[in-house]
Motif scaffolding. Structure first.
Motif, short mmCIF file in Angstrom:
data_model
loop_
_atom_site.label_atom_id
_atom_site.label_comp_id
_atom_site.label_asym_id
_atom_site.label_seq_id
_atom_site.Cartn_x
_atom_site.Cartn_y
_atom_site.Cartn_z
N LEU A 109 0.81 -1.22 0.00
CA LEU A 109 0.00 0.00 0.00
C LEU A 109 0.84 1.27 0.00
O LEU A 109 0.29 2.36 -0.08
CB LEU A 109 -0.93 0.03 1.21
CG LEU A 109 -2.32 -0.61 1.04
CD1 LEU A 109 -2.18 -2.08 0.73
CD2 LEU A 109 -3.16 -0.42 2.29
N LYS A 110 2.16 1.14 0.11
CA LYS A 110 3.01 2.32 0.15
C LYS A 110 2.90 3.12 -1.14
O LYS A 110 3.05 2.58 -2.23
CB LYS A 110 4.47 1.92 0.38
CG LYS A 110 4.72 1.24 1.72
CD LYS A 110 6.16 0.82 1.86
CE LYS A 110 6.41 0.13 3.20
NZ LYS A 110 7.81 -0.32 3.34
N GLY A 111 2.61 4.42 -1.01
CA GLY A 111 2.51 5.28 -2.17
C GLY A 111 1.22 5.16 -2.95
O GLY A 111 1.13 5.69 -4.06
N THR A 112 0.22 4.47 -2.40
CA THR A 112 -1.04 4.29 -3.12
C THR A 112 -2.06 5.34 -2.70
O THR A 112 -1.84 6.10 -1.75
CB THR A 112 -1.63 2.89 -2.85
OG1 THR A 112 -1.82 2.72 -1.43
CG2 THR A 112 -0.69 1.82 -3.35
N ASP A 113 -3.19 5.35 -3.39
CA ASP A 113 -4.25 6.31 -3.10
C ASP A 113 -4.86 6.02 -1.74
O ASP A 113 -5.18 4.88 -1.41
CB ASP A 113 -5.34 6.22 -4.17
CG ASP A 113 -6.44 7.22 -3.94
OD1 ASP A 113 -6.18 8.43 -4.01
OD2 ASP A 113 -7.57 6.78 -3.68
N LYS A 114 -5.02 7.08 -0.92
CA LYS A 114 -5.50 6.87 0.45
C LYS A 114 -6.95 6.42 0.49
O LYS A 114 -7.32 5.57 1.30
CB LYS A 114 -5.33 8.15 1.26
CG LYS A 114 -6.19 9.31 0.76
CD LYS A 114 -6.11 10.49 1.71
CE LYS A 114 -7.03 11.61 1.26
NZ LYS A 114 -7.04 12.74 2.18
N ASP A 115 -7.81 7.00 -0.37
CA ASP A 115 -9.22 6.66 -0.33
C ASP A 115 -9.48 5.22 -0.74
O ASP A 115 -10.38 4.57 -0.23
CB ASP A 115 -10.02 7.60 -1.24
CG ASP A 115 -10.00 9.03 -0.72
OD1 ASP A 115 -9.96 9.20 0.51
OD2 ASP A 115 -10.02 9.97 -1.53
N ALA A 116 -8.67 4.72 -1.69
CA ALA A 116 -8.92 3.38 -2.21
C ALA A 116 -8.34 2.30 -1.32
O ALA A 116 -8.89 1.19 -1.26
CB ALA A 116 -8.34 3.26 -3.62
N ASP A 162 -0.26 10.11 6.68
CA ASP A 162 -0.34 11.42 7.29
C ASP A 162 -1.40 11.39 8.41
O ASP A 162 -2.55 11.02 8.17
CB ASP A 162 -0.75 12.45 6.24
CG ASP A 162 -0.72 13.87 6.77
OD1 ASP A 162 -0.49 14.06 7.98
OD2 ASP A 162 -0.96 14.81 5.98
N PRO A 163 -1.04 11.73 9.65
CA PRO A 163 -2.02 11.68 10.75
C PRO A 163 -3.24 12.58 10.52
O PRO A 163 -4.31 12.32 11.08
CB PRO A 163 -1.21 12.16 11.96
CG PRO A 163 0.21 11.90 11.61
CD PRO A 163 0.30 12.10 10.13
N PHE A 164 -3.07 13.60 9.69
CA PHE A 164 -4.20 14.50 9.44
C PHE A 164 -5.28 13.84 8.59
O PHE A 164 -6.36 14.39 8.43
CB PHE A 164 -3.72 15.79 8.77
CG PHE A 164 -3.13 16.76 9.75
CD1 PHE A 164 -3.93 17.63 10.48
CD2 PHE A 164 -1.76 16.79 9.98
CE1 PHE A 164 -3.39 18.52 11.39
CE2 PHE A 164 -1.21 17.68 10.90
CZ PHE A 164 -2.03 18.55 11.60
N TRP A 165 -4.99 12.65 8.03
CA TRP A 165 -6.05 11.89 7.37
C TRP A 165 -7.15 11.53 8.36
O TRP A 165 -8.31 11.41 7.99
CB TRP A 165 -5.48 10.62 6.75
CG TRP A 165 -4.67 10.87 5.52
CD1 TRP A 165 -4.33 12.09 4.99
CD2 TRP A 165 -4.08 9.89 4.67
NE1 TRP A 165 -3.57 11.92 3.87
CE2 TRP A 165 -3.39 10.59 3.64
CE3 TRP A 165 -4.05 8.51 4.67
CZ2 TRP A 165 -2.70 9.93 2.63
CZ3 TRP A 165 -3.36 7.86 3.65
CH2 TRP A 165 -2.71 8.56 2.65
N PHE A 166 -6.77 11.35 9.63
CA PHE A 166 -7.75 11.01 10.65
C PHE A 166 -8.64 12.20 11.01
O PHE A 166 -9.62 12.02 11.72
CB PHE A 166 -7.04 10.50 11.92
CG PHE A 166 -6.47 9.12 11.78
CD1 PHE A 166 -7.18 8.02 12.24
CD2 PHE A 166 -5.24 8.91 11.20
CE1 PHE A 166 -6.67 6.74 12.12
CE2 PHE A 166 -4.71 7.63 11.07
CZ PHE A 166 -5.44 6.55 11.53
#
Length: 367
Positions: A109-116, A162-166
């Motif tokens: 998952l490294k470098g992949t789209d966060k939503d997916a 990124d913690p700000f995703w939370f």
């Protein structure tokens, strides 16, 4: 005395084969593609070469695109398979299996789209139901939480993304990870998210601190001048800035994290949010999602708590004063205000009074 070339001489047609076609056949027999046409225009061979190169580049581009699409499909399958193994380990509370997956296996998952790929894992760091009220307002450390699969997955995600995703609302539920943690009274997760976000903010401010240190080394006179000035980066002189997006309402019910924490009765979550800069005057509901019935205006945090306390004994409860498009208001009414367990209900009333008093005394200009 006349020179007669050999029959297979490549550059001169023999007397028996004077036509261009016979010369072409001779060339083909020697392994040259198509032979040489002596009657062709001077630029003909160059045009053929350019056309051949264009066709070759198109074929290479088509092969690369096909290979790229194939690789993307294989990578997507690998990501899904890896994520499914993580989810299965969390659902079965397989601590050893999850440890192996996160620490020993290569994470695709490294470098992949966060939503997916990343966002679907966030719900598995939270408890399945709201934590007991006594557990949330007890100052003792929770037992076993750090050794659970939820705690291990949370630590892994905070290190990888990124913690700000939370702090960003999920497009499916409308709530961010911080909203959900506050609503469930999971103060350990709230603290971990806020601490990780604070580290990011401090890392971003390091260049200013390095510039200050360079100024100190430039000379004694400059050093004396700098000692008299306000220095950025020192904890004694710098005011702690609020974390970005800490007062943002969710997309589901329009509630900010502080309101979720207050209505769930978690004193510890409220204190953690206030410590990172959450401001009660700014923690209002969104008038698009939740509003007062009488004025159709957004509900303030202290006002919401007062309505909750005053309507705790009525049948309609908070629904008599506030309307909402989301599910959070109905969850509050069904899961807390409609409790038949009177001792537990009294605990909630006590916690709401403590939180309301704490927020009313909070300075308006404090961050």
């Amino acid at each position: 005395g006349k020179f007669v070339p050999p029959p297979n001489f490549p550059f001169f047609p023999s007397s028996s084969s004077s036509s261009p076609s016979s010369s072409s056949n001779v060339m083909n027999s020697m392994g040259f593609p198509g032979g040489m046409n002596l009657n062709a225009s001077p630029g003909g061979s160059s045009d053929n070469h350019n056309l051949m190169m264009m066709n070759q580049s198109r074929n290479e581009a088509a092969k690369a695109a096909s290979l790229s699409a194939s690789n993307m499909k294989q990578h997507a399958k690998a990501c899904t398979a890896w994520r499914n193994k993580v989810v299965a380990a969390c659902q079965s509370n397989d601590m050893a299996g999850l440890t192996w997956i996160l620490e020993e296996e290569d994470c695709p998952l490294k470098g992949t789209d966060k939503d997916a790929h990343w966002i679907p894992l966030i719900p598995y760091v939270f408890p399945k139901q709201r934590l007991p009220l006594c557990r949330r307002n007890n100052n003792s450390k929770p037992k076993g939480r750090e050794k659970s699969t939820r705690g291990l997955l949370l630590q892994f995600l905070l290190e990888m993304v990124d913690p700000f995703w939370f702090l960003e609302p999920d497009s499916r539920s409308g709530r961010s990870g911080l909203h959900t943690a506050c609503w469930l009274g999971d103060d350990v997760t709230v603290k971990a998210i806020l601490d990780a976000a604070r580290v990011v903010v401090e890392e971003d401010s390091k260049p200013a601190e390095e510039d200050t240190k360079k100024g100190k080394k430039s000379g004694k006179k400059k050093k004396k001048q700098n000692n008299n000035k306000h220095q950025r980066g020192t904890k004694a002189n710098v005011k702690r800035e609020a974390l970005p997006n800490l007062n943002e309402p969710c997309d589901e019910s329009g509630w900010p994290p502080l309101l979720y924490a207050a209505l769930t009765g978690s004193v510890r979550c409220v204190e953690l949010l206030l410590g990172e800069g959450a401001s009660p005057p700014e923690s209002k509901t969104s008038d698009i999602h939740t509003w007062l019935k009488q004025t159709s205006k957004p509900v303030g945090l202290v006002q919401f708590l007062q309505f909750t306390l005053s309507s705790s004994s009525s049948k309609k409860g908070i629904l008599a004063h506030v309307e909402s498009h989301g599910m959070a208001l109905q969850e509050l009414q069904d899961q807390i205000l409609s409790l038949e367990n009177e001792p537990l209900k009294q605990q909630y009333l006590t916690a709401w009074k403590i939180i309301a008093d704490r927020l009313e005394k909070y300075p308006l200009n404090s961050t």
